[in-house]
Design a protein around this motif. Sequence first.
Motif, PDB file in Angstrom:
ATOM      1  N   GLY A   1       0.799  -1.394   0.119  1.00 43.95           N
ATOM      2  CA  GLY A   1      -0.055   0.065  -0.007  1.00 43.95           C
ATOM      3  C   GLY A   1       0.814   1.130   0.103  1.00 43.95           C
ATOM      4  O   GLY A   1       1.999   1.307   0.375  1.00 43.95           O
ATOM      5  N   LEU A   2       0.150   2.291   0.002  1.00 41.47           N
ATOM      6  CA  LEU A   2       0.863   3.596  -0.094  1.00 41.47           C
ATOM      7  C   LEU A   2       1.271   3.827   1.398  1.00 41.47           C
ATOM      8  O   LEU A   2       0.581   3.681   2.127  1.00 41.47           O
ATOM      9  CB  LEU A   2       0.084   4.701  -0.717  1.00 41.47           C
ATOM     10  CG  LEU A   2      -0.396   4.612  -2.138  1.00 41.47           C
ATOM     11  CD1 LEU A   2      -1.507   5.541  -2.437  1.00 41.47           C
ATOM     12  CD2 LEU A   2       0.706   4.780  -2.856  1.00 41.47           C
TER      13      LEU A   2
ATOM     14  N   ILE B   1      -0.962   9.227   1.913  1.00 42.00           N
ATOM     15  CA  ILE B   1      -2.314   9.038   2.097  1.00 42.00           C
ATOM     16  C   ILE B   1      -2.808  10.172   2.558  1.00 42.00           C
ATOM     17  O   ILE B   1      -3.904  10.949   2.177  1.00 42.00           O
ATOM     18  CB  ILE B   1      -2.788   7.918   2.732  1.00 42.00           C
ATOM     19  CG1 ILE B   1      -2.267   6.554   2.020  1.00 42.00           C
ATOM     20  CG2 ILE B   1      -4.264   7.817   3.187  1.00 42.00           C
ATOM     21  CD1 ILE B   1      -2.412   5.250   2.880  1.00 42.00           C
ATOM     22  N   PHE B   2      -2.204  10.755   3.644  1.00 39.44           N
ATOM     23  CA  PHE B   2      -2.607  11.936   4.440  1.00 39.44           C
ATOM     24  C   PHE B   2      -2.171  13.148   4.077  1.00 39.44           C
ATOM     25  O   PHE B   2      -2.346  14.215   4.890  1.00 39.44           O
ATOM     26  CB  PHE B   2      -2.325  11.756   6.062  1.00 39.44           C
ATOM     27  CG  PHE B   2      -3.334  10.609   6.597  1.00 39.44           C
ATOM     28  CD1 PHE B   2      -4.599  10.799   6.537  1.00 39.44           C
ATOM     29  CD2 PHE B   2      -2.928   9.415   6.709  1.00 39.44           C
ATOM     30  CE1 PHE B   2      -5.444   9.682   7.186  1.00 39.44           C
ATOM     31  CE2 PHE B   2      -3.473   8.311   7.291  1.00 39.44           C
ATOM     32  CZ  PHE B   2      -4.951   8.380   7.438  1.00 39.44           C
TER      33      PHE B   2
END
Length: 63
Positions: free
Chosen positions: A8-9, A14-15
Amino acid sequence: MNKRHKRGLPLRVIFAWPAAIFVLGFVGLVSALTGDGWRDGLSWLALAAPVAALAWAMRSHGR
């Protein structure tokens, strides 16, 4: 069975946008509460960022 999982990233990716929107909102609120003049303009611009992001997201997802 040995399955390969996609990685995943990272959390910072993501944030990144939510954090930037939070910072703009916080700057907008603080500038609105601490002064007049140019700070009013800054607060309007900074507090418009979450609204603009929401409008962009709704438009890009076809809603």
